[in-house]
Scaffold this motif. Structure first.
Motif, PDB file in Angstrom:
ATOM      1  N   ALA A 214     -10.255 -45.176  16.388  1.00 16.92           N
ATOM      2  CA  ALA A 214      -8.981 -45.799  16.766  1.00 16.92           C
ATOM      3  C   ALA A 214      -8.723 -47.058  15.941  1.00 16.92           C
ATOM      4  CB  ALA A 214      -8.979 -46.132  18.256  1.00 16.92           C
ATOM      5  N   LEU A 215      -9.753 -47.895  15.781  1.00 21.65           N
ATOM      6  CA  LEU A 215      -9.606 -49.120  14.986  1.00 21.65           C
ATOM      7  C   LEU A 215      -9.402 -48.789  13.514  1.00 21.65           C
ATOM      8  CD1 LEU A 215     -12.374 -51.336  16.636  1.00 21.65           C
ATOM      9  CD2 LEU A 215      -9.904 -51.731  16.747  1.00 21.65           C
ATOM     10  N   ASP A 216     -10.153 -47.807  13.033  1.00 23.37           N
ATOM     11  CA  ASP A 216     -10.053 -47.420  11.626  1.00 23.37           C
ATOM     12  C   ASP A 216      -8.637 -46.947  11.304  1.00 23.37           C
ATOM     13  OD1 ASP A 216     -11.493 -47.147   9.150  1.00 23.37           O
ATOM     14  OD2 ASP A 216     -11.384 -44.978   9.396  1.00 23.37           O
ATOM     15  N   SER A 217      -8.045 -46.177  12.221  1.00 18.84           N
ATOM     16  CA  SER A 217      -6.690 -45.692  12.016  1.00 18.84           C
ATOM     17  C   SER A 217      -5.671 -46.824  12.103  1.00 18.84           C
ATOM     18  CB  SER A 217      -6.376 -44.608  13.052  1.00 18.84           C
ATOM     19  OG  SER A 217      -5.022 -44.226  12.996  1.00 18.84           O
ATOM     20  N   HIS A 218      -5.861 -47.722  13.079  1.00 16.92           N
ATOM     21  CA  HIS A 218      -4.883 -48.782  13.309  1.00 16.92           C
ATOM     22  C   HIS A 218      -4.963 -49.875  12.240  1.00 16.92           C
ATOM     23  CE1 HIS A 218      -1.956 -50.911  15.703  1.00 16.92           C
ATOM     24  NE2 HIS A 218      -2.715 -51.982  15.732  1.00 16.92           N
ATOM     25  N   PHE A 219      -6.179 -50.272  11.866  1.00 22.70           N
ATOM     26  CA  PHE A 219      -6.345 -51.335  10.881  1.00 22.70           C
ATOM     27  C   PHE A 219      -6.131 -50.819   9.456  1.00 22.70           C
ATOM     28  CE2 PHE A 219      -9.184 -54.575  13.311  1.00 22.70           C
ATOM     29  CZ  PHE A 219      -8.277 -54.574  14.358  1.00 22.70           C
ATOM     30  N   ALA A 220      -6.424 -49.532   9.251  1.00 26.11           N
ATOM     31  CA  ALA A 220      -6.262 -48.911   7.926  1.00 26.11           C
ATOM     32  C   ALA A 220      -6.958 -49.725   6.833  1.00 26.11           C
ATOM     33  CB  ALA A 220      -4.774 -48.724   7.610  1.00 26.11           C
ATOM     34  N   LEU A 221      -8.221 -50.127   7.102  1.00 28.09           N
ATOM     35  CA  LEU A 221      -8.978 -50.838   6.081  1.00 28.09           C
ATOM     36  C   LEU A 221      -9.368 -49.882   4.966  1.00 28.09           C
ATOM     37  CD1 LEU A 221     -11.372 -53.082   8.223  1.00 28.09           C
ATOM     38  CD2 LEU A 221      -9.094 -53.600   7.358  1.00 28.09           C
ATOM     39  N   ARG A 222      -9.449 -50.413   3.753  1.00 24.72           N
ATOM     40  CA  ARG A 222      -9.877 -49.633   2.598  1.00 24.72           C
ATOM     41  C   ARG A 222     -11.338 -49.955   2.301  1.00 24.72           C
ATOM     42  NH1 ARG A 222      -4.586 -51.780   0.159  1.00 24.72           N
ATOM     43  NH2 ARG A 222      -5.932 -53.330  -0.836  1.00 24.72           N
ATOM     44  N   GLU A 223     -12.014 -49.025   1.648  1.00 23.58           N
ATOM     45  CA  GLU A 223     -13.437 -49.244   1.362  1.00 23.58           C
ATOM     46  C   GLU A 223     -13.657 -50.420   0.424  1.00 23.58           C
ATOM     47  OE1 GLU A 223     -16.145 -46.248   0.413  1.00 23.58           O
ATOM     48  OE2 GLU A 223     -15.675 -44.973   2.114  1.00 23.58           O
ATOM     49  N   ASP A 224     -12.641 -50.783  -0.353  1.00 18.76           N
ATOM     50  CA  ASP A 224     -12.804 -51.939  -1.245  1.00 18.76           C
ATOM     51  C   ASP A 224     -12.365 -53.236  -0.580  1.00 18.76           C
ATOM     52  OD1 ASP A 224     -10.112 -51.370  -1.182  1.00 18.76           O
ATOM     53  OD2 ASP A 224      -9.787 -51.594  -3.338  1.00 18.76           O
ATOM     54  N   ASP A 225     -11.972 -53.170   0.707  1.00 25.96           N
ATOM     55  CA  ASP A 225     -11.631 -54.395   1.426  1.00 25.96           C
ATOM     56  C   ASP A 225     -12.880 -55.230   1.680  1.00 25.96           C
ATOM     57  OD1 ASP A 225      -8.853 -54.604   1.833  1.00 25.96           O
ATOM     58  OD2 ASP A 225      -8.903 -53.068   3.394  1.00 25.96           O
ATOM     59  N   ILE A 226     -12.676 -56.522   1.772  1.00 26.36           N
ATOM     60  CA  ILE A 226     -13.710 -57.460   2.221  1.00 26.36           C
ATOM     61  C   ILE A 226     -13.129 -58.147   3.443  1.00 26.36           C
ATOM     62  CG2 ILE A 226     -15.107 -59.481   1.649  1.00 26.36           C
ATOM     63  CD1 ILE A 226     -14.916 -58.625  -1.287  1.00 26.36           C
ATOM     64  N   ASP A 227     -13.722 -57.877   4.594  1.00 25.59           N
ATOM     65  CA  ASP A 227     -13.152 -58.295   5.873  1.00 25.59           C
ATOM     66  C   ASP A 227     -13.909 -59.483   6.440  1.00 25.59           C
ATOM     67  OD1 ASP A 227     -11.307 -57.827   8.113  1.00 25.59           O
ATOM     68  OD2 ASP A 227     -13.113 -57.352   9.238  1.00 25.59           O
ATOM     69  N   LEU A 228     -13.166 -60.409   7.033  1.00 27.94           N
ATOM     70  CA  LEU A 228     -13.773 -61.538   7.734  1.00 27.94           C
ATOM     71  C   LEU A 228     -13.471 -61.366   9.224  1.00 27.94           C
ATOM     72  CD1 LEU A 228     -14.087 -65.187   6.695  1.00 27.94           C
ATOM     73  CD2 LEU A 228     -13.091 -64.728   8.930  1.00 27.94           C
ATOM     74  N   PRO A 229     -14.410 -60.752   9.973  1.00 27.69           N
ATOM     75  CA  PRO A 229     -14.204 -60.560  11.409  1.00 27.69           C
ATOM     76  C   PRO A 229     -14.842 -61.709  12.195  1.00 27.69           C
ATOM     77  CG  PRO A 229     -16.046 -59.224  10.672  1.00 27.69           C
ATOM     78  CD  PRO A 229     -15.622 -60.071   9.502  1.00 27.69           C
ATOM     79  N   THR A 230     -14.181 -62.145  13.251  1.00 26.69           N
ATOM     80  CA  THR A 230     -14.755 -63.208  14.087  1.00 26.69           C
ATOM     81  C   THR A 230     -15.030 -62.727  15.502  1.00 26.69           C
ATOM     82  OG1 THR A 230     -12.560 -64.062  14.663  1.00 26.69           O
ATOM     83  CG2 THR A 230     -13.622 -65.001  12.718  1.00 26.69           C
ATOM     84  N   LEU A 231     -14.873 -61.415  15.734  1.00 27.43           N
ATOM     85  CA  LEU A 231     -15.224 -60.814  17.019  1.00 27.43           C
ATOM     86  C   LEU A 231     -16.211 -59.677  16.743  1.00 27.43           C
ATOM     87  CD1 LEU A 231     -11.664 -60.670  18.635  1.00 27.43           C
ATOM     88  CD2 LEU A 231     -13.469 -62.332  19.094  1.00 27.43           C
ATOM     89  N   PRO A 232     -17.287 -59.581  17.518  1.00 30.77           N
ATOM     90  CA  PRO A 232     -18.392 -58.675  17.187  1.00 30.77           C
ATOM     91  C   PRO A 232     -18.023 -57.215  17.025  1.00 30.77           C
ATOM     92  CG  PRO A 232     -19.080 -60.246  18.866  1.00 30.77           C
ATOM     93  CD  PRO A 232     -17.604 -60.425  18.691  1.00 30.77           C
ATOM     94  N   VAL A 233     -17.117 -56.679  17.846  1.00 32.99           N
ATOM     95  CA  VAL A 233     -16.834 -55.251  17.802  1.00 32.99           C
ATOM     96  C   VAL A 233     -16.298 -54.821  16.448  1.00 32.99           C
ATOM     97  CG1 VAL A 233     -14.474 -55.456  18.701  1.00 32.99           C
ATOM     98  CG2 VAL A 233     -15.728 -53.333  19.021  1.00 32.99           C
ATOM     99  N   PHE A 234     -15.592 -55.725  15.750  1.00 30.95           N
ATOM    100  CA  PHE A 234     -14.983 -55.345  14.483  1.00 30.95           C
ATOM    101  C   PHE A 234     -16.019 -55.215  13.367  1.00 30.95           C
ATOM    102  CE2 PHE A 234     -11.347 -57.598  16.641  1.00 30.95           C
ATOM    103  CZ  PHE A 234     -10.729 -56.419  17.045  1.00 30.95           C
TER     104      PHE A 234
END
Length: 550
Positions: A214-234
């Motif tokens: 569900a998150l993968d579909s909604h956020f639509a992150l790409r494999e070359d993204d570099i993400d800064l998450p501040t909540l553990p589930v992400f």
């Protein structure tokens, strides 16, 4: 009324996220998985190195008496250590009991009573709690992690003659990842308790995988993204998706006190492209950027966990280089719906600020709006027809889906209050009131339990709070009903602003009209302990009780 259809995820051979990590390590062994900033220190682990550490720590846990099916209580801050431990527990077939970093002894004791863990893994400071907590001391296995005692130190040492490269088969020559059924327990977490007593929620491996989808579909992150998450589930979502996570140097207990200059510097250094976290954190970052004529250098920002109101949505739209997305969800169901900030502002400008537009429900959610009701809801022979409201009317948001939590852990009273049995499945009552417009978008109106009812009329908190925020100087507002022997319920407004004055009170009454206002307070409104963004209703009631009795 037809509900949004829910398409369940396709079955997978092994839904254990530790198995997904191993797959990512095999595909991209040298891609950065987690980059952790702590003070002057930066720790980096590739997917291959992370997988090796997980396998090693799993062997170490097994050697210390932790077995498949055991629960391990984790009291470790959001860090590389946390994810090594959590995934090592999953690797050997155990369940991780996750307690927030801001938890104190009472919350830890409650976690022990609810989950009955076999082991306790915590930082040195957390271990000191064992001195004053008989419940913690009674846990058979105690493990030290964090700081100088990194999680990898729990690993069983490899033979001195062995030479292994990151991500190699030899490095992962220990026992294979435990196979898991979709119904097997993987994680126990606790609600914040901002609207009542914290409840234990058990997540299965199937649930975590469905949430990732569900998150993968909604956020639509790409494999070359570099993400800064501040909540553990992400972070778990990123690891399953093969996306790099940058863990910033900040105190998760105080997101509103983050050092913006330091955080933006870390984002620029690691070329962060996406980020997710609480509204309080991004409000501070956005103000810092606005005051310096800068933009937050990301293509996408996701924020939720507390209402995002128009002032913050406008600030994010003006200061984020890419798009700012508002995510609506809860501990029991994340995500439920979402909308981009500019679209939210346009919708609210067109329809008026009589609620907060949070967008269309995500495809994996099945959603109904039921008539507001203070007690348990039980379906009879009429089914949902006795409960669902008509299009455009206000009802409580009720959801089900593969990433919506079912029953709480050993808490039948909470189940009776918050769940609705529908044949073999359970629906979750969010406690949020909303209406749905012709485009299928949800408009939040406030908490059902806080509505004001009298003289056959109902007033909702969110519209009143939005009006109060239009008064100059008002930073936060809470509007709700309180018992009153004469009125049935009196209307209470609490605001947070610079100073109380007759002019401010008069302006607020004018802004709220024709909504009733019987009691007015200016004070520092307590916030929820997890996000520091939404009203902590229990704490606010205690503050007001002391004021009234003084």
């Amino acid at each position: 009324m037809d509900s949004v259809s829910a398409a369940g995820p396709a079955p997978i051979p092994n839904p254990n996220l530790a198995a997904r990590l191993a797959e990512r390590a095999a595909l991209h062994p040298r891609r950065a998985a987690i980059i952790e900033y702590r003070g002057r220190r930066v720790r980096r682990r590739t997917f291959g190195e992370l997988c090796d550490a997980v396998v090693g720590v799993a062997s170490g846990l097994r050697a210390r008496g932790v077995s498949a099916g055991d629960r391990v209580l984790l009291f470790v801050p959001m860090s590389l250590d946390l994810y090594v431990l959590l995934l090592a527990i999953h690797h050997l077939g155990g369940s991780a009991v996750f307690v927030d970093a801001w938890a104190g002894r009472a919350r830890l004791d409650a976690a022990v009573r609810a989950a009955h863990p076999r082991a306790f893994a915590g930082t040195a400071r957390a271990q000191l709690l064992r001195l004053v907590s008989p419940a913690l001391r009674a846990i058979p296995v105690a493990l030290l992690a964090g700081g100088r005692f990194a999680a990898e130190r729990l690993a069983r040492p490899a033979p001195e003659s062995a030479e292994v490269s990151p991500g190699s088969a030899a490095a992962r020559a220990g026992p294979a990842c435990a196979p898991a059924l979709e119904t097997d327990e993987a994680l126990v977490t606790f609600t914040t308790g901002s609207t009542g007593t914290p409840k234990a929620a058990a997540r299965s491996h199937g649930f975590l995988w469905a949430q990732h989808l569900a998150l993968d579909s909604h956020f639509a992150l790409r494999e070359d993204d570099i993400d800064l998450p501040t909540l553990p589930v992400f972070v778990l979502n990123n690891l399953a998706a093969g996306v790099t996570s940058v863990l910033p140097d900040f105190d998760p207990r105080r997101p509103a006190q983050v050092d913006p200059a330091r955080l933006v510097s870390q984002m620029e250094r690691e070329r962060v492209t996406t980020t997710s976290g609480s509204p309080a954190l991004y409000e501070r970052l956005a103000i810092w950027c606005r005051d310096r004529g800068r933009r937050l250098p990301v293509r996408a920002l996701f924020t939720g966990g507390a209402p995002v109101l128009p002032p913050l949505a406008r600030l994010l739209a003006d200061t984020v280089q890419g798009e700012a997305h508002i995510v609506y969800g809860s501990t029991e169901a994340e995500p439920i719906a979402g909308i981009e900030a500019r679209r939210m502002l346009a919708a609210m400008a067109e329809a008026g600020e009589e609620g907060v537009c949070v967008g269309v429900p995500v495809p994996a959610i099945e959603l109904k709006l039921i008539r507001p009701h203070d007690g348990p809801v039980e379906l009879d022979g009429r089914g949902w027809s006795a409960w669902e409201v008509a299009d455009g009317e206000v009802g409580e948001v009720t959801v089900r889906g593969p990433h919506v939590l079912g029953a709480y852990l050993a808490n039948p009273d909470a189940d009776r209050t918050n769940k609705i049995a529908d044949g073999p499945t359970l629906w979750h009552r969010t406690g949020d009131a909303a209406r749905r417009d012709r485009s299928g978008r949800l408009w939040l109106l406030g908490r059902v339990s806080r509505r004001i009812q009298r003289a056959d009329r109902t007033w909702w908190g969110q519209p009143a709070e939005l009006r109060a925020l239009r008064v100059p100087g008002v930073r936060h507002a809470a509007y709700f009903g309180a018992p009153d022997p004469a009125l049935g319920q009196r209307a209470v407004l609490c605001v947070e602003c610079g100073a109380e004055s007759r002019a401010t009170a008069a302006a607020l009454r004018a802004a709220l009209a024709p909504m009733p206002l019987d009691e007015f307070h200016v004070l520092a409104i307590p916030r929820d302990p997890r996000h520091r963004s939404k009203t902590d209703w229990g704490a606010l009631e205690r503050v007001l009780a002391r004021r009234r009795s003084a």
